[in-house]
Design an enzyme around this catalytic site. Structure first.
Site, PDB file in Angstrom:
ATOM      1  N   ARG A 131      70.385  61.977  34.644  1.00  0.00           N
ATOM      2  CA  ARG A 131      69.489  60.805  34.202  1.00  0.00           C
ATOM      3  C   ARG A 131      69.993  59.904  33.176  1.00  0.00           C
ATOM      4  NH1 ARG A 131      63.513  61.177  35.049  1.00  0.00           N
ATOM      5  NH2 ARG A 131      63.783  58.949  34.963  1.00  0.00           N
ATOM      6  N   TYR A 145      66.033  43.401  36.449  1.00  0.00           N
ATOM      7  CA  TYR A 145      65.244  42.494  35.796  1.00  0.00           C
ATOM      8  C   TYR A 145      64.733  43.166  34.409  1.00  0.00           C
ATOM      9  CZ  TYR A 145      61.442  45.230  38.377  1.00  0.00           C
ATOM     10  OH  TYR A 145      60.674  46.253  38.939  1.00  0.00           O
ATOM     11  N   PRO A 146      64.628  42.228  33.479  1.00  0.00           N
ATOM     12  CA  PRO A 146      63.882  42.852  32.142  1.00  0.00           C
ATOM     13  C   PRO A 146      62.543  42.873  32.116  1.00  0.00           C
ATOM     14  CG  PRO A 146      64.692  40.494  31.870  1.00  0.00           C
ATOM     15  CD  PRO A 146      64.847  40.952  33.302  1.00  0.00           C
ATOM     16  N   MET A 147      61.948  43.575  31.233  1.00  0.00           N
ATOM     17  CA  MET A 147      60.218  43.414  31.444  1.00  0.00           C
ATOM     18  C   MET A 147      59.855  44.000  30.236  1.00  0.00           C
ATOM     19  SD  MET A 147      58.930  46.786  33.637  1.00  0.00           S
ATOM     20  CE  MET A 147      57.354  46.589  32.966  1.00  0.00           C
ATOM     21  N   LYS A 149      55.762  45.643  28.342  1.00  0.00           N
ATOM     22  CA  LYS A 149      54.410  45.940  28.596  1.00  0.00           C
ATOM     23  C   LYS A 149      53.944  45.214  27.523  1.00  0.00           C
ATOM     24  CE  LYS A 149      55.213  49.897  30.767  1.00  0.00           C
ATOM     25  NZ  LYS A 149      55.006  51.484  30.328  1.00  0.00           N
ATOM     26  N   HIS A 172      51.985  55.920  37.651  1.00  0.00           N
ATOM     27  CA  HIS A 172      53.455  55.051  38.017  1.00  0.00           C
ATOM     28  C   HIS A 172      54.352  55.944  38.804  1.00  0.00           C
ATOM     29  CE1 HIS A 172      56.795  52.424  37.001  1.00  0.00           C
ATOM     30  NE2 HIS A 172      57.497  53.574  36.572  1.00  0.00           N
ATOM     31  N   GLN A 185      66.257  54.441  40.439  1.00  0.00           N
ATOM     32  CA  GLN A 185      66.055  53.267  39.296  1.00  0.00           C
ATOM     33  C   GLN A 185      66.808  53.965  38.050  1.00  0.00           C
ATOM     34  OE1 GLN A 185      64.393  56.153  39.709  1.00  0.00           O
ATOM     35  NE2 GLN A 185      63.008  56.650  37.934  1.00  0.00           N
ATOM     36  N   SER A 223      51.733  48.419  35.908  1.00  0.00           N
ATOM     37  CA  SER A 223      52.146  46.982  36.118  1.00  0.00           C
ATOM     38  C   SER A 223      51.214  45.895  36.333  1.00  0.00           C
ATOM     39  CB  SER A 223      53.098  46.908  37.429  1.00  0.00           C
ATOM     40  OG  SER A 223      54.121  47.874  37.447  1.00  0.00           O
TER      41      SER A 223
HETATM   42  C1  VOV Z   1      62.100  53.995  41.997  1.00  0.00           C
HETATM   43  C2  VOV Z   1      61.254  54.987  41.790  1.00  0.00           C
HETATM   44  C3  VOV Z   1      60.617  55.011  40.322  1.00  0.00           C
HETATM   45  C4  VOV Z   1      60.288  56.303  39.849  1.00  0.00           C
HETATM   46  C5  VOV Z   1      60.568  57.682  40.332  1.00  0.00           C
HETATM   47  C6  VOV Z   1      59.920  56.120  38.421  1.00  0.00           C
HETATM   48  C7  VOV Z   1      59.371  57.174  37.518  1.00  0.00           C
HETATM   49  C8  VOV Z   1      59.293  56.964  36.202  1.00  0.00           C
HETATM   50  C9  VOV Z   1      58.947  57.823  35.176  1.00  0.00           C
HETATM   51  C10 VOV Z   1      58.661  59.433  35.603  1.00  0.00           C
HETATM   52  C11 VOV Z   1      58.747  57.574  33.800  1.00  0.00           C
HETATM   53  C12 VOV Z   1      58.456  58.266  32.579  1.00  0.00           C
HETATM   54  C13 VOV Z   1      59.465  59.034  32.245  1.00  0.00           C
HETATM   55  C14 VOV Z   1      60.610  58.485  32.064  1.00  0.00           C
HETATM   56  O1  VOV Z   1      61.474  58.449  32.936  1.00  0.00           O
HETATM   57  O2  VOV Z   1      60.885  57.454  31.078  1.00  0.00           O
HETATM   58  C15 VOV Z   1      59.071  56.150  33.980  1.00  0.00           C
HETATM   59  C16 VOV Z   1      59.114  55.128  32.990  1.00  0.00           C
HETATM   60  C17 VOV Z   1      59.316  53.744  33.292  1.00  0.00           C
HETATM   61  N1  VOV Z   1      59.233  53.198  34.406  1.00  0.00           N
HETATM   62 FE1  VOV Z   1      59.534  53.839  36.267  1.00  0.00          FE
HETATM   63  N2  VOV Z   1      59.777  54.699  38.114  1.00  0.00           N
HETATM   64  C18 VOV Z   1      60.371  54.142  39.274  1.00  0.00           C
HETATM   65  C19 VOV Z   1      60.712  52.734  39.362  1.00  0.00           C
HETATM   66  C20 VOV Z   1      60.192  51.706  38.522  1.00  0.00           C
HETATM   67  C21 VOV Z   1      60.201  50.218  38.553  1.00  0.00           C
HETATM   68  C22 VOV Z   1      60.417  49.669  40.013  1.00  0.00           C
HETATM   69  C23 VOV Z   1      59.769  49.559  37.299  1.00  0.00           C
HETATM   70  C24 VOV Z   1      59.496  48.288  36.941  1.00  0.00           C
HETATM   71  C25 VOV Z   1      57.984  48.150  36.928  1.00  0.00           C
HETATM   72  C26 VOV Z   1      57.491  47.049  38.194  1.00  0.00           C
HETATM   73  O3  VOV Z   1      56.210  46.940  38.091  1.00  0.00           O
HETATM   74  O4  VOV Z   1      58.173  46.256  38.575  1.00  0.00           O
HETATM   75  C27 VOV Z   1      59.846  50.734  36.265  1.00  0.00           C
HETATM   76  C28 VOV Z   1      59.477  50.885  35.231  1.00  0.00           C
HETATM   77  C29 VOV Z   1      59.489  51.669  34.153  1.00  0.00           C
HETATM   78  C30 VOV Z   1      59.329  51.508  32.760  1.00  0.00           C
HETATM   79  C31 VOV Z   1      59.474  50.099  31.906  1.00  0.00           C
HETATM   80  C32 VOV Z   1      59.210  52.650  32.092  1.00  0.00           C
HETATM   81  C33 VOV Z   1      59.470  53.175  30.635  1.00  0.00           C
HETATM   82  C34 VOV Z   1      57.801  53.019  30.117  1.00  0.00           C
HETATM   83  C35 VOV Z   1      57.457  53.436  28.975  1.00  0.00           C
HETATM   84  O5  VOV Z   1      56.543  52.763  28.534  1.00  0.00           O
HETATM   85  O6  VOV Z   1      58.178  54.171  28.460  1.00  0.00           O
HETATM   86  N3  VOV Z   1      59.949  52.037  37.045  1.00  0.00           N
HETATM   87  N4  VOV Z   1      59.136  55.614  35.416  1.00  0.00           N
END
Ligand code: VOV
Length: 249
Positions: A131, A145-147, A149, A172, A185, A223
């Site tokens: 990963r 896209y950028p985002m 919190k 999430h 992702q 989100s």
């Molecule tokens: C496509 C699927 C998918 C999957 C399986 C998934 C899973 C996960 C896991 C397990 C974790 C935490 C551990 C790690 O891996 O860091 C994350 C972390 C994160 N994610 Fe996520 N996310 C996805 C998808 C996914 C999307 C589509 C988005 C955009 C949100 C949206 O509303 O548009 C997103 C955002 C994030 C972010 C910004 C972080 C970091 C946040 C922080 O505060 O650190 N994410 N995410």
């Protein structure tokens, strides 16, 4: 002081989005366009070699809409290598016919919100490595896209305690996991590097899955309450003959 999540950091990422100056591109001769395209294809072959050798990655997509014409996403072990690749691109003949549209600098990031207790070095774990240093599939579509919190009054992600953030991130990830096999992702952190806190890059062979996933996540507290978003870019892959034909007049 509130507890920061611990991050694992992988390859550095540059999303380089350009528009074509088609009017100027049309003015030069067919031969000059051909030579510039061929030179660019050699550059892309060099990028592909790094993918093959697993020393980096790249993705080349057209962007739909007026925000940009194409996006070149590059991933490398150091930010210096990204800078070198960017400078090398800028010195290609074709670059004279591009106009910067947007760029984003980040580093592939995994947080410890959902990591179990372990004494092993996570950087040696093959699942973690896959990963942090992702092998990019040549999916038909990309969404970037950028985002941020949010830090706004009562809705301040950074004031939530670790246990609360862990619980929210679990929810999430549950939504994300239901898209396994449909959307891949890459989350890359950009605090200190660029204007937002993360870059979200999604890959899929079904473009509609981006809309479904992002819409579903809008109802999830992470989100719905804490997400703030920059511009969205969606694109289709430029591979095979399309790499050159995209530039044909
Ligand atoms: C496509 C699927 C998918 C999957 C399986 C998934 C899973 C996960 C896991 C397990 C974790 C935490 C551990 C790690 O891996 O860091 C994350 C972390 C994160 N994610 Fe996520 N996310 C996805 C998808 C996914 C999307 C589509 C988005 C955009 C949100 C949206 O509303 O548009 C997103 C955002 C994030 C972010 C910004 C972080 C970091 C946040 C922080 O505060 O650190 N994410 N995410």
């Amino acid at each position: 002081m509130n507890e920061a999540a611990i991050t694992l950091d992988g390859w550095y990422v540059l999303h380089d989005l350009r528009s074509m100056d088609w009017a100027s591109w049309k003015l030069i001769s067919k031969e000059e366009r051909q030579a510039a395209t061929d030179e660019f294809l050699v550059y892309l072959e060099k990028l592909q070699k790094a993918d093959d050798d697993k020393t980096g990655g790249h993705a080349f997509y057209t962007i739909i809409g007026q925000k940009a014409d194409f996006m070149l996403m590059t991933l490398r072990p150091t930010m210096d290598e990204l800078q070198e690749l960017e400078a090398e691109f800028n010195k290609l003949a074709i670059a004279d016919f591009t106009v910067p549209a947007y760029s984003y600098v980040s580093v592939v990031e995994l947080s410890n919100y959902l990591a179990g207790e372990s004494t092993e070095d996570p950087y040696q774990n093959p699942h973690v490595r896959a990963r942090l240093y992702p092998e990019l599939q040549r999916s038909q579509y990309i969404c970037f896209y950028p985002m941020d919190k949010k830090r706004d009054g009562d809705d301040n992600w950074y004031m939530l305690d670790m246990d609360k953030r862990k619980a929210l991130m679990r929810d999430h990830s549950m939504i994300g996991r239901s898209y396994a096999g449909k959307v891949k992702q890459i989350i890359s952190g950009s605090v200190g590097f660029d204007d937002y806190e993360w870059a979200v890059t999604l890959f899929s062979d079904d473009v509609l899955q981006f809309k479904k996933l992002i819409y579903e996540m809008r109802f999830d507290e992470v989100s719905a309450r804490y997400g703030e978003f920059g511009s969205f870019f969606v694109g289709t892959i430029l591979d095979g003959d399309k790499k050159a034909s995209f530039f044909n007049m």
